[in-house]
Write a protein that holds these residues in place. Structure first.
Motif, PDB file in Angstrom:
ATOM      1  N   LEU A  68      79.418  50.076  -8.698  1.00 29.64           N
ATOM      2  CA  LEU A  68      78.669  50.788  -7.655  1.00 29.64           C
ATOM      3  C   LEU A  68      79.618  51.458  -6.660  1.00 29.64           C
ATOM      4  O   LEU A  68      80.619  50.877  -6.261  1.00 29.64           O
ATOM      5  CB  LEU A  68      77.749  49.825  -6.908  1.00 29.64           C
ATOM      6  CG  LEU A  68      76.584  49.262  -7.712  1.00 29.64           C
ATOM      7  CD1 LEU A  68      75.879  48.176  -6.905  1.00 29.64           C
ATOM      8  CD2 LEU A  68      75.610  50.360  -8.104  1.00 29.64           C
ATOM      9  N   ASP A  69      79.262  52.656  -6.278  1.00 25.88           N
ATOM     10  CA  ASP A  69      80.009  53.380  -5.251  1.00 25.88           C
ATOM     11  C   ASP A  69      79.272  53.179  -3.931  1.00 25.88           C
ATOM     12  O   ASP A  69      78.236  53.796  -3.676  1.00 25.88           O
ATOM     13  CB  ASP A  69      80.094  54.865  -5.599  1.00 25.88           C
ATOM     14  CG  ASP A  69      80.996  55.644  -4.663  1.00 25.88           C
ATOM     15  OD1 ASP A  69      81.288  55.142  -3.550  1.00 25.88           O
ATOM     16  OD2 ASP A  69      81.400  56.756  -5.039  1.00 25.88           O
ATOM     17  N   MET A  70      79.806  52.294  -3.100  1.00 27.95           N
ATOM     18  CA  MET A  70      79.109  51.871  -1.882  1.00 27.95           C
ATOM     19  C   MET A  70      79.044  52.944  -0.793  1.00 27.95           C
ATOM     20  O   MET A  70      78.439  52.710   0.252  1.00 27.95           O
ATOM     21  CB  MET A  70      79.743  50.592  -1.333  1.00 27.95           C
ATOM     22  CG  MET A  70      79.553  49.413  -2.271  1.00 27.95           C
ATOM     23  SD  MET A  70      77.857  49.243  -2.801  1.00 27.95           S
ATOM     24  CE  MET A  70      77.511  47.596  -2.333  1.00 27.95           C
ATOM     25  N   LYS A  71      79.622  54.111  -1.037  1.00 22.31           N
ATOM     26  CA  LYS A  71      79.493  55.179  -0.034  1.00 22.31           C
ATOM     27  C   LYS A  71      78.081  55.779  -0.050  1.00 22.31           C
ATOM     28  O   LYS A  71      77.704  56.481   0.878  1.00 22.31           O
ATOM     29  CB  LYS A  71      80.563  56.251  -0.218  1.00 22.31           C
ATOM     30  CG  LYS A  71      80.384  57.155  -1.400  1.00 22.31           C
ATOM     31  CD  LYS A  71      81.497  58.191  -1.473  1.00 22.31           C
ATOM     32  CE  LYS A  71      81.320  59.081  -2.685  1.00 22.31           C
ATOM     33  NZ  LYS A  71      82.399  60.026  -2.837  1.00 22.31           N
ATOM     34  N   TYR A  72      77.328  55.472  -1.105  1.00 20.30           N
ATOM     35  CA  TYR A  72      75.945  55.948  -1.185  1.00 20.30           C
ATOM     36  C   TYR A  72      75.002  54.835  -0.751  1.00 20.30           C
ATOM     37  O   TYR A  72      75.111  53.703  -1.236  1.00 20.30           O
ATOM     38  CB  TYR A  72      75.606  56.389  -2.611  1.00 20.30           C
ATOM     39  CG  TYR A  72      76.466  57.533  -3.085  1.00 20.30           C
ATOM     40  CD1 TYR A  72      76.238  58.828  -2.632  1.00 20.30           C
ATOM     41  CD2 TYR A  72      77.517  57.312  -3.965  1.00 20.30           C
ATOM     42  CE1 TYR A  72      77.040  59.881  -3.051  1.00 20.30           C
ATOM     43  CE2 TYR A  72      78.325  58.356  -4.390  1.00 20.30           C
ATOM     44  CZ  TYR A  72      78.084  59.637  -3.933  1.00 20.30           C
ATOM     45  OH  TYR A  72      78.878  60.665  -4.342  1.00 20.30           O
ATOM     46  N   PRO A  73      74.058  55.143   0.144  1.00 15.38           N
ATOM     47  CA  PRO A  73      73.151  54.105   0.656  1.00 15.38           C
ATOM     48  C   PRO A  73      72.373  53.372  -0.444  1.00 15.38           C
ATOM     49  O   PRO A  73      72.144  52.172  -0.353  1.00 15.38           O
ATOM     50  CB  PRO A  73      72.195  54.872   1.569  1.00 15.38           C
ATOM     51  CG  PRO A  73      72.957  56.096   1.972  1.00 15.38           C
ATOM     52  CD  PRO A  73      73.849  56.428   0.812  1.00 15.38           C
ATOM     53  N   VAL A  74      71.983  54.070  -1.511  1.00 13.90           N
ATOM     54  CA  VAL A  74      71.206  53.443  -2.577  1.00 13.90           C
ATOM     55  C   VAL A  74      72.017  52.365  -3.303  1.00 13.90           C
ATOM     56  O   VAL A  74      71.440  51.445  -3.885  1.00 13.90           O
ATOM     57  CB  VAL A  74      70.669  54.513  -3.562  1.00 13.90           C
ATOM     58  CG1 VAL A  74      71.784  55.080  -4.425  1.00 13.90           C
ATOM     59  CG2 VAL A  74      69.550  53.950  -4.400  1.00 13.90           C
ATOM     60  N   ALA A  75      73.329  52.438  -3.228  1.00  8.81           N
ATOM     61  CA  ALA A  75      74.182  51.454  -3.903  1.00  8.81           C
ATOM     62  C   ALA A  75      73.929  50.052  -3.355  1.00  8.81           C
ATOM     63  O   ALA A  75      73.992  49.073  -4.103  1.00  8.81           O
ATOM     64  CB  ALA A  75      75.658  51.832  -3.765  1.00  8.81           C
ATOM     65  N   LYS A  76      73.635  49.965  -2.059  1.00  5.13           N
ATOM     66  CA  LYS A  76      73.329  48.651  -1.462  1.00  5.13           C
ATOM     67  C   LYS A  76      72.084  48.040  -2.095  1.00  5.13           C
ATOM     68  O   LYS A  76      72.039  46.839  -2.366  1.00  5.13           O
ATOM     69  CB  LYS A  76      73.117  48.800   0.053  1.00  5.13           C
ATOM     70  CG  LYS A  76      74.213  48.235   0.868  1.00  5.13           C
ATOM     71  CD  LYS A  76      73.866  48.259   2.333  1.00  5.13           C
ATOM     72  CE  LYS A  76      75.125  47.885   3.068  1.00  5.13           C
ATOM     73  NZ  LYS A  76      75.267  48.431   4.363  1.00  5.13           N
ATOM     74  N   ASP A  77      71.081  48.878  -2.337  1.00  8.14           N
ATOM     75  CA  ASP A  77      69.850  48.397  -2.973  1.00  8.14           C
ATOM     76  C   ASP A  77      70.135  47.919  -4.393  1.00  8.14           C
ATOM     77  O   ASP A  77      69.672  46.854  -4.805  1.00  8.14           O
ATOM     78  CB  ASP A  77      68.791  49.503  -2.996  1.00  8.14           C
ATOM     79  CG  ASP A  77      68.367  49.934  -1.598  1.00  8.14           C
ATOM     80  OD1 ASP A  77      68.442  49.103  -0.668  1.00  8.14           O
ATOM     81  OD2 ASP A  77      67.981  51.107  -1.441  1.00  8.14           O
ATOM     82  N   PHE A  78      70.902  48.724  -5.129  1.00  3.33           N
ATOM     83  CA  PHE A  78      71.264  48.331  -6.491  1.00  3.33           C
ATOM     84  C   PHE A  78      72.064  47.034  -6.474  1.00  3.33           C
ATOM     85  O   PHE A  78      71.865  46.164  -7.319  1.00  3.33           O
ATOM     86  CB  PHE A  78      72.078  49.436  -7.180  1.00  3.33           C
ATOM     87  CG  PHE A  78      71.241  50.497  -7.818  1.00  3.33           C
ATOM     88  CD1 PHE A  78      70.971  50.454  -9.183  1.00  3.33           C
ATOM     89  CD2 PHE A  78      70.725  51.548  -7.078  1.00  3.33           C
ATOM     90  CE1 PHE A  78      70.197  51.429  -9.780  1.00  3.33           C
ATOM     91  CE2 PHE A  78      69.961  52.532  -7.668  1.00  3.33           C
ATOM     92  CZ  PHE A  78      69.687  52.481  -9.029  1.00  3.33           C
ATOM     93  N   ASP A  79      72.959  46.905  -5.519  1.00  2.00           N
ATOM     94  CA  ASP A  79      73.789  45.705  -5.414  1.00  2.00           C
ATOM     95  C   ASP A  79      72.911  44.462  -5.261  1.00  2.00           C
ATOM     96  O   ASP A  79      73.146  43.439  -5.906  1.00  2.00           O
ATOM     97  CB  ASP A  79      74.763  45.842  -4.244  1.00  2.00           C
ATOM     98  CG  ASP A  79      75.735  44.675  -4.169  1.00  2.00           C
ATOM     99  OD1 ASP A  79      76.432  44.422  -5.167  1.00  2.00           O
ATOM    100  OD2 ASP A  79      75.795  44.023  -3.109  1.00  2.00           O
ATOM    101  N   GLN A  80      71.894  44.564  -4.420  1.00  2.00           N
ATOM    102  CA  GLN A  80      71.000  43.423  -4.210  1.00  2.00           C
ATOM    103  C   GLN A  80      70.218  43.086  -5.473  1.00  2.00           C
ATOM    104  O   GLN A  80      70.038  41.910  -5.806  1.00  2.00           O
ATOM    105  CB  GLN A  80      70.050  43.703  -3.044  1.00  2.00           C
ATOM    106  CG  GLN A  80      70.756  43.703  -1.706  1.00  2.00           C
ATOM    107  CD  GLN A  80      69.831  44.108  -0.565  1.00  2.00           C
ATOM    108  OE1 GLN A  80      68.791  44.714  -0.771  1.00  2.00           O
ATOM    109  NE2 GLN A  80      70.231  43.761   0.650  1.00  2.00           N
ATOM    110  N   VAL A  81      69.777  44.122  -6.188  1.00  2.00           N
ATOM    111  CA  VAL A  81      69.041  43.883  -7.430  1.00  2.00           C
ATOM    112  C   VAL A  81      69.951  43.237  -8.466  1.00  2.00           C
ATOM    113  O   VAL A  81      69.573  42.257  -9.125  1.00  2.00           O
ATOM    114  CB  VAL A  81      68.422  45.187  -7.973  1.00  2.00           C
ATOM    115  CG1 VAL A  81      67.803  44.976  -9.348  1.00  2.00           C
ATOM    116  CG2 VAL A  81      67.373  45.730  -7.005  1.00  2.00           C
TER     117      VAL A  81
END
Length: 127
Positions: A68-81
């Protein structure tokens, strides 16, 4: 004997020539495959096979999470999933639970299907 080597060559070339989006799709497909093998192994009381395949699925989810590229806000959501799916897979392995594997599969299939749609949309916008 030529068939297995030919298939191995095909798989290697498929990975080497895949786009980043296709690689992510392959990871989802692999995790789904290993969960399915794990379910059958648990049902057949083949604990070592179940363990091996659930661990493979866990490693794929960890790879997806690590990419995941954490510079994108959606990456945080993916990280949690991905974190949650990893936890479910761990629980499935510890308890040898087909129910937990089915739960992980539900999430993985949803994410795979969403990813396919993203790739389709991106492809139609690129042309």
């Amino acid at each position: 004997m030529a068939l297995p080597r030919g298939y191995d060559t095909y798989q290697k070339n498929r990975v080497l020539t895949a786009s980043p989006g296709e690689l992510v799709l392959m990871l989802y497909e692999g995790a789904i495959k290993f969960c399915n093998i794990g379910i059958v192994a648990i049902e057949n009381k083949d604990i070592p096979k179940a363990n091996t395949n659930i661990q493979k699925a866990e490693r794929i989810v960890a790879e997806l999470r690590g990419s995941l590229d954490m510079k994108y806000p959606v990456a945080k959501d993916f990280d949690q999933v991905y974190e949650y799916i990893g936890w479910v897979l761990l629980q499935a392995n510890v308890k040898k639970s087909t129910e937990r594997l089915e739960e992980a599969l539900k999430h993985l299939r949803t994410m795979r299907d969403t990813w396919k749609e993203v790739m389709k949309t991106a492809g139609s916008q690129a042309g």
